[in-house]
Design an enzyme around this catalytic site. Structure first.
Site, PDB file in Angstrom:
ATOM      1  N   LEU A 101       7.067  -0.433  -3.487  1.00  0.00           N
ATOM      2  CA  LEU A 101       7.194  -1.878  -3.529  1.00  0.00           C
ATOM      3  C   LEU A 101       6.181  -2.358  -4.556  1.00  0.00           C
ATOM      4  O   LEU A 101       5.060  -1.858  -4.602  1.00  0.00           O
ATOM      5  CB  LEU A 101       6.896  -2.509  -2.163  1.00  0.00           C
ATOM      6  CG  LEU A 101       7.935  -2.320  -1.051  1.00  0.00           C
ATOM      7  CD1 LEU A 101       7.465  -3.007   0.226  1.00  0.00           C
ATOM      8  CD2 LEU A 101       9.294  -2.868  -1.475  1.00  0.00           C
ATOM      9  N   ASP A 102       6.562  -3.337  -5.369  1.00  0.00           N
ATOM     10  CA  ASP A 102       5.655  -3.856  -6.384  1.00  0.00           C
ATOM     11  C   ASP A 102       4.370  -4.381  -5.746  1.00  0.00           C
ATOM     12  O   ASP A 102       4.352  -4.729  -4.564  1.00  0.00           O
ATOM     13  CB  ASP A 102       6.320  -4.994  -7.165  1.00  0.00           C
ATOM     14  CG  ASP A 102       7.538  -4.524  -7.942  1.00  0.00           C
ATOM     15  OD1 ASP A 102       7.655  -3.308  -8.180  1.00  0.00           O
ATOM     16  OD2 ASP A 102       8.369  -5.382  -8.291  1.00  0.00           O
ATOM     17  N   LYS A 103       3.333  -4.463  -6.538  1.00  0.00           N
ATOM     18  CA  LYS A 103       2.031  -4.916  -6.045  1.00  0.00           C
ATOM     19  C   LYS A 103       2.128  -6.273  -5.347  1.00  0.00           C
ATOM     20  O   LYS A 103       1.506  -6.499  -4.302  1.00  0.00           O
ATOM     21  CB  LYS A 103       1.040  -4.993  -7.213  1.00  0.00           C
ATOM     22  CG  LYS A 103      -0.362  -5.435  -6.814  1.00  0.00           C
ATOM     23  CD  LYS A 103      -1.285  -5.459  -8.025  1.00  0.00           C
ATOM     24  CE  LYS A 103      -2.681  -5.968  -7.643  1.00  0.00           C
ATOM     25  NZ  LYS A 103      -3.589  -5.997  -8.816  1.00  0.00           N
TER      26      LYS A 103
ATOM     27  N   THR B  21       4.829  -7.556  -3.951  1.00  0.00           N
ATOM     28  CA  THR B  21       5.941  -7.591  -3.007  1.00  0.00           C
ATOM     29  C   THR B  21       5.473  -7.195  -1.614  1.00  0.00           C
ATOM     30  O   THR B  21       4.669  -6.275  -1.452  1.00  0.00           O
ATOM     31  CB  THR B  21       7.071  -6.641  -3.466  1.00  0.00           C
ATOM     32  OG1 THR B  21       7.542  -7.049  -4.741  1.00  0.00           O
ATOM     33  CG2 THR B  21       8.232  -6.658  -2.482  1.00  0.00           C
TER      34      THR B  21
ATOM     35  N   HIS C 225      11.031  -2.465 -10.713  1.00  0.00           N
ATOM     36  CA  HIS C 225      11.188  -3.923 -10.663  1.00  0.00           C
ATOM     37  C   HIS C 225      12.668  -4.338 -10.586  1.00  0.00           C
ATOM     38  O   HIS C 225      13.063  -5.371 -11.149  1.00  0.00           O
ATOM     39  CB  HIS C 225      10.568  -4.593 -11.897  1.00  0.00           C
ATOM     40  CG  HIS C 225       9.078  -4.456 -11.995  1.00  0.00           C
ATOM     41  ND1 HIS C 225       8.235  -4.498 -10.899  1.00  0.00           N
ATOM     42  CD2 HIS C 225       8.269  -4.290 -13.080  1.00  0.00           C
ATOM     43  CE1 HIS C 225       6.979  -4.371 -11.308  1.00  0.00           C
ATOM     44  NE2 HIS C 225       6.969  -4.226 -12.613  1.00  0.00           N
TER      45      HIS C 225
END
Length: 234
Positions: free
Chosen positions: A101-103, A105, A186
């Protein structure tokens, strides 16, 4: 398996520390106190106890984390905090995140030491759904739904698999849920960028048929049951 390795893997210290524990009579195998840490044991059939408390054999563990923003989905990073820094008591299992998961998110992130499980979850061939809730800057319409269902082309030319987009609120800032079966870098953000919109908040709320536990606050985690593990992969 050697007794010292078994106990070390289950969090009772380094091999050296386990050796001292055994030497001082703190370990029994099948109700017999053991004095040698290098003996061979059967972790499934033998009854191993430390200071009278049974040690259950657990080769793999599966953790659900409610990931907060600000953490990297990685085992180590030299600049940012990682999700593993939120997990206590499982260092000996050498956990890794199942995907990323993105930073910025939030939401459902699984961690395990089971490499095959991770592979199965992340493989597009397994068709494991990942559901996200998002706030999107831009008016999401039925045309957007149709475009996502057909698959959109990302900025690098990659054509996504069909995705299921549902509109909760269509406005200058829309609320949506999105189900995808891939995990490109992403991806959710880039899918909306491809139709001229910007994701401003993103949260993963489901993997397979396993929803994020609503009782877990941001940063909290717990082990999955066998039933829940089976919900992730069809």
């Amino acid at each position: 398996m050697r007794l010292d390795k078994f106990l070390s893997n289950h969090g009772y210290g380094s091999r050296k520390e386990v050796k001292l524990l055994v030497k001082h009579g703190g370990v029994s195998v099948n109700d017999r106190t053991i004095k040698k840490a290098d003996i061979k044991i059967d972790p499934v059939r033998d009854h191993i106890a430390v200071r009278g408390e049974k040690v259950d054999y657990e080769p793999f563990v599966y953790i659900m984390l409610h990931k907060p923003s600000g953490y990297i989905s990685s085992t180590k990073d030299y600049k940012d905090q990682t999700v593993l820094q939120l997990i206590e008591g499982f260092d000996h299992y050498k956990l890794h995140p199942v995907g990323r998961l993105d930073k910025d998110t939030e939401g459902l992130l699984l961690l395990t030491n089971d490499g095959q499980f991770s592979h199965d979850v992340l493989s597009p061939k397994k068709h494991v759904d990942k559901m996200y809730y998002a706030h999107v800057e831009g008016v999401v319409t039925e045309e957007t739904v149709k475009a996502f269902k057909a698959g959109v082309t990302l900025d690098d030319g990659y054509e996504t698999m069909p995705a299921t987009l549902e509109i909760i609120k269509s406005d200058t800032v829309s609320e949506i849920t999105l189900v995808i079966q891939e995990g490109k870098f992403h991806q959710v953000k880039r899918m909306f960028q491809s139709v001229g919109m910007t994701v401003i908040y993103l949260k993963r709320i489901k993997m397979g048929s396993l929803p994020l536990d609503e009782n877990l606050a941001l940063g909290e985690y717990r082990k999955l049951s066998h039933h829940e593990i089976n919900l992730v992969i069809k």
